[in-house]
Scaffold this active site. Structure first.
Site, PDB file in Angstrom:
ATOM      1  N   ILE A 164       0.845  -1.189   0.000  1.00 16.81           N
ATOM      2  CA  ILE A 164       0.000   0.000   0.000  1.00 16.81           C
ATOM      3  C   ILE A 164       0.881   1.239   0.000  1.00 16.81           C
ATOM      4  CG2 ILE A 164      -1.628   1.349   1.382  1.00 16.81           C
ATOM      5  CD1 ILE A 164      -2.958  -1.228   2.198  1.00 16.81           C
ATOM      6  N   ASN A 210       1.044  -5.441  10.419  1.00 13.45           N
ATOM      7  CA  ASN A 210       0.849  -6.245  11.625  1.00 13.45           C
ATOM      8  C   ASN A 210       0.060  -5.496  12.690  1.00 13.45           C
ATOM      9  OD1 ASN A 210       2.863  -5.168  13.829  1.00 13.45           O
ATOM     10  ND2 ASN A 210       3.880  -5.055  11.841  1.00 13.45           N
ATOM     11  N   CYS A 268     -11.782   4.459  17.656  1.00 12.23           N
ATOM     12  CA  CYS A 268     -10.348   4.296  17.447  1.00 12.23           C
ATOM     13  C   CYS A 268     -10.105   2.896  16.886  1.00 12.23           C
ATOM     14  CB  CYS A 268      -9.555   4.535  18.733  1.00 12.23           C
ATOM     15  SG  CYS A 268      -9.436   3.122  19.853  1.00 12.23           S
ATOM     16  N   CYS A 324      -4.821 -30.818  21.403  1.00  6.71           N
ATOM     17  CA  CYS A 324      -5.050 -32.216  21.050  1.00  6.71           C
ATOM     18  C   CYS A 324      -5.395 -32.380  19.567  1.00  6.71           C
ATOM     19  CB  CYS A 324      -6.116 -32.834  21.939  1.00  6.71           C
ATOM     20  SG  CYS A 324      -7.673 -31.980  21.828  1.00  6.71           S
TER      21      CYS A 324
HETATM   22 ZN   LIG Z   1     -11.220   3.078  21.197  1.00  8.82          ZN
END
Ligand SMILES: [Zn+2]
Lengths: 335, 654
Positions: free
Chosen positions: B23, B113, B153, B168
């Site tokens: 990007i 990330n 936010c 498992c």
């Molecule tokens: Zn917030």
């Protein structure tokens, strides 16, 4: 496909995108030949995308010389004027594009697209035209349609913060994933001329206002003998008059084509780079789909307006009178 | 073209871009073309070959160089008069503090990330600078706007937790290929070539744990003078044969499942019992360990082919042999890396043999590598579209055109005729622990858990703090910093090893802790609730944080997930694509099954939305939420609510 393998170099370079569309699609891309004309911001974005994707070849047509206007949304032309040296815009863009991906053959064709014959168009799988007149769009579209092989035809234009894409894939078969199955589908596209001839009152109630506005502007330029994009605010009264005539002829309420929208389209002569990026990106994706025959392509207009942020598909097709049961959604026939 | 007023704010703006990857390249180009004149760009990464298919500012000759710097130089070629300031650095470095952020009019994220996204979110909140956040994967993408006090936010909605699997499932009952990959990568590869002191569940879950653990004690150790071929065959028989037999002995497990088939070397490669296969010395002329490959030495060329069980078995033994023959020095220190060819070959082969044993379809090395490396699917077109949308939002933010802010989803399949779908942003979540002051609650056994567990598993891992400080009232229990006195450092180190209830200022049920990150200028309150018992399977941390985040799911496999992305918002549902790549952004909208509990979407005014599940945002196949169709003439209205109508928010979809 014919089992040709991608080279190790290709596999490494295209690793991330092969994970999106698969090896088969990548092979088809590498054999596709693309023609573009009108090297403005949107087409430049498209060229970048398609060269990065790894098509076989890309041929550019634009004999204009560099002007300040041509530079405004074009990142392929360096600022250093010493390299211009009498070169056309297409030639300068070609130099930069070659650099993006050495595996793609990028070249330039000089001349007027409308004067080229079938032999010329026959060399391509995809033809994209921009900044050309209504008459030229129709003519080139027809030339592509007359060929024995299927050539995908696109027009693309951005004005102010609006953009339009038209797609003609003729009779097109593709596969798409439905639940866990892959189903074969078929679409029948009208030509540009057929599409814009569909009476406005026959269209669904909520067709994008941009569709009508673009048709008014296009007609205005044709009637006045203007080059594409060659309008100014002084033309607004003439454009509004033409809108009235067209709306009356089509029994469409004039409010469907707002004054403010026409004013924006008439006034703005330069492209808005974010919109070029959006439209060039959508067009790139559509061409990749069409070449790889994977995924449902858009039929047959796409509109984006940065003012409202919507990117909308409109199907502008003459209503077909067939038994509805043989059609899926939006005229898709399942094979 | 932009209006005069727009041009004015554009030219006067100082912009911070975080990320110069997929990007980022597109964004820097579009910003420059749009008339921005003062751009700062941070990226810690260097250029790799697999970036070149979409990060168009980079060439092959740039491989290894700083993305931020090369991107700047490339853009200056067509816009030499503008100012671009590159930083080849981690955005989490302490130089990029609140004061640094305050100099900008807007921050634009092109990150890959979750961690960095959360960090930038906090700095933007602290510096009161608007943030435009973005992400893409394949043909999907999204752009969201975060303005303090006006819109939610980035952390207002819990991010989808990284995909993890019950232990498992991995050790005993795999049902998908990815389970086999996790087993091969995180258990077998780690056991064979990684740190021997790490806990490893490779040999667990037999009906009779004591007998197998004794057997397992030294089985992975190569015996003195043991021939490498012999060793490889012994490992093969142990993990694909013996371990399966042990698992089969637990009848309870297989009541409702297909029983796996033990696989032994002699059954797969009988004719090779005695002869040598492959030829290490002849083929590896070079000493470069990175070029060692079992595929090459066995003459297998195509990474797209799905190998047979026999081929996988040969690759497995050959790769194991090559590690010992060519890379012995690294053994004990290796961790799986998707760019390590031999490691990918070993993991692919091991996962496939295990898959064969459990009747799961085998996969090619190319596919296995994608799964094991959490490789993000990335194409140039989506990045270009998203970058265009970021600039459109950035210009609105610079004009403070609040009522026109939109979050936009880029879809692969049209939803109500739209490929680009704008939605009004959400208001801030009043219970968000990041942008509001709502306390969190932590259930913990205060007599058993140590301060270290709290700092590592909660403060760092869950709350995403880098330089934490933990306070109980006025008493400092822990802090991190370069300028601490020695005795304080010793003091904190001692505290870390103490059980919560035995700290100098004891932490028990009812205690209120304050946790702060000085760099992020972010703090929150945690109410402690004592609880005796925790379910080892379901609550492996031995703690449970609530109030904002979802209960942490079960599992092992800490590495695979590192969920990156997380969606930037969830007005529309977000599916976690646990991607962890060099550069890209992942994240994506889609898939209604991850809508936060109880939310319901109402789609209105469109003729093609139906209740039968055709229209969800992108993923038609998993829409099992209710959609109500309203008929509204002109505007499309999407309503998001908690199910009870009085609390539902109404928003317009333009
Ligand atoms: Zn917030």
């Amino acid at each position: 496909m014919d089992g040709e393998e991608l080279t190790e170099q290709e596999t490494a370079l295209y690793d991330r995108q092969i994970r999106v569309w698969g090896v088969d699609a990548q092979r088809r891309l590498s054999k596709a030949h693309i023609l573009v004309s009108g090297m403005k911001g949107t087409v430049v974005e498209f060229c970048k995308n398609i060269v990065l994707a790894g098509v076989g070849s890309l041929t550019l047509v634009d004999d204009r010389l560099v002007t300040e206007e041509a530079l405004s949304a074009n990142f392929l032309i360096p600022a250093d004027e010493s390299v211009y040296d009498g070169k056309s815009i297409a030639e300068l863009c070609c130099d930069s594009l070659k650099d993006f991906n050495p595996m793609v053959r990028v070249s330039v064709e000089r001349g007027d697209l409308t004067s080229f014959g079938g032999d010329f168009y026959n060399k391509f799988d995809v033809v994209v035209v921009s900044c050309c007149s209504l008459a030229a769009k129709k003519l080139i579209n027809e030339k592509c349609r007359k060929l024995s092989k299927r050539v995908a035809f696109y027009t693309v234009d951005c004005r102010d913060s609006c953009g339009e894409i038209f797609v003609d894939l003729q009779n097109y078969a593709y596969s798409k994933k439905k639940l866990d199955e892959t189903v074969e589908c078929r679409l029948q596209y009208p030509s540009f001329e057929e599409a814009i001839a569909v009476p406005w009152r026959a269209l669904p109630r909520k067709v994008s206002k941009l569709y009508f506005a673009m048709r008014v502007i296009e007609r205005f330029e044709q009637v006045e003998g203007r080059n594409p994009g060659e309008t100014s605010i002084a033309d607004l009264p003439g454009v509004l008059k033409l809108r009235k005539e067209l709306c009356e002829a089509h029994s469409l309420n004039e409010s469907q084509i707002p004054d403010a929208l026409l004013e924006r389209l008439v006034t703005a002569t330069r492209e808005f780079p974010p919109v070029c990026a959006v439209i060039g990106g959508i067009l790139g994706q559509e061409v990749i789909k069409a070449i790889s025959c994977k995924g449902e392509p858009l039929k047959n207009f796409f509109f984006f307006d940065a003012m409202d942020g919507k990117g909308i598909i409109e199907d502008i097709t003459k209503p077909v009178h067939l038994k509805p049961s043989s059609f899926g959604e939006r005229g898709v026939i399942s094979l | 073209m932009a209006s005069q007023q727009q041009l004015c704010v554009i030219e006067g703006a100082k912009v911070l871009m975080v990320g110069a990857g997929g990007i980022g390249c597109e964004l820097l180009k579009t910003l420059a073309l749009s008339g921005f004149t003062n751009i700062h760009i941070i990226d810690m990464d260097t250029i790799e070959v697999s970036n070149l298919n979409r990060q168009f500012l980079f060439r092959k000759s740039h491989v290894g160089q700083s993305k931020a710097k090369v991107a700047r130089d490339a853009v200056l070629r067509f816009r030499p008069q503008i100012s671009i300031t590159p930083y080849h650095a981690n955005v989490k470095d302490s130089d990029f503090n609140v004061d640094f952020f305050k100099q900008f009019n807007v921050v634009l994220n092109g990150l890959d990330n979750l961690d960095a996204r959360r960090h930038v979110n906090r700095l933007c909140l602290a510096a009161d600078v608007p943030l435009v956040e973005s992400g893409t994967t394949g043909f999907l993408g999204q752009v969201t706007v975060h303005v303090k006090g006006k819109t939610e936010c980035y952390e207002c909605q819990p991010k989808p937790t990284p995909k993890t699997y019950p232990v498992c499932t991995i050790t005993s009952t795999p049902s998908k290929f990815v389970h086999c990959i996790v087993w091969a990568k995180d258990l077998l590869f780690a056991k064979m070539f990684g740190d021997k002191n790490q806990d490893n569940d490779l040999n667990v879950r037999s009906g009779d744990a004591s007998s197998s653990s004794e057997h397992a004690e030294d089985v992975f150790e190569r015996r003195k003078d043991e021939d490498i071929e012999q060793y490889g065959r012994r490992i093969y028989d142990h993990v694909f044969g013996y371990n399966i037999e042990v698992a089969l002995s637990n009848e309870e497990t297989w009541k409702n499942r297909n029983r796996p088939k033990p696989i032994y070397y002699r059954d797969i490669l009988p004719e090779e019992q005695s002869q040598q296969n492959g030829n290490v010395d002849k083929i590896c002329a070079t000493d470069d360990p990175s070029s060692v490959s079992a595929m090459i030495s066995l003459g297998l060329k195509n990474a797209q082919d799905v190998w047979s069980l026999i081929e996988n078995s040969r690759i497995f033994l050959e790769a194991l042999k090559l590690f010992f023959a060519k890379r012995e020095k690294e053994i004990g220190n290796l961790s799986f890396d998707k760019d390590d060819q031999l490691a990918v070959e070993f993991v692919t082969a091991a996962a496939n043999i295990r898959a064969a044993s459990f009747g799961i379809p085998l996969h090619s090395l190319f596919e296995a590598k994608g799964i094991a490396g959490n490789i993000v699917h990335a194409v140039a077109t989506t990045n270009a579209i998203i970058a265009g949308l970021i600039v459109i939002e950035a210009i609105k933010v610079l004009q403070s055109d609040t009522k026109n802010y939109r979050m936009t989803y880029c879809l692969e399949h049209p939803s109500r005729k739209m490929l680009l779908m704008p939605v009004e942003p959400f208001e801030p979540n009043k219970s968000c622990y990041v942008c509001s002051e709502t306390p969190l609650t932590l259930e913990v056994n205060t007599q058993r858990s140590k301060l270290r567990d709290f700092v590592d598993k909660i403060v760092k891992a869950k709350l995403g703090m880098n330089f934490p400080l933990v306070m109980h009232g006025a008493a400092l229990l822990y802090e991190v910093g370069d300028d601490l006195e020695e005795d304080m450092v010793a003091n904190y180190a001692a505290n870390l090893e103490k059980v919560l209830s035995e700290l100098p200022s004891p932490v028990t049920g009812g205690t209120m802790l304050t946790v702060e990150d000085l760099q992020q200028e972010f703090s929150c309150t945690i109410n402690i609730k004592h609880r005796e018992e925790f379910d080892e399977e379901k609550e492996p941390d031995g703690m449970l944080l609530s109030g904002w985040t979802q209960a942490s799911p079960v599992v092992k496999n800490e590495k695979a997930p590192i969920g990156n992305g997380g969606s930037t918002s969830n007005a529309l549902p977000a599916v976690q694509l646990d991607a962890e790549d060099d550069d890209e952004l992942e994240v994506l909208p889609v898939g209604t099954d991850t809508v936060p509990a109880g939310k319901k979407r109402k789609l209105a005014g469109s003729s093609n939305a139906t209740t039968s599940g055709t229209s969800s945002v992108a993923d038609e196949t998993r829409n099992h939420k209710t959609q109500e169709v309203l008929d509204d003439d002109d505007d499309d209205v999407v309503m998001l609510g908690d199910g009870n109508s009085d609390s539902s928010k109404k928003r317009k979809l333009l």
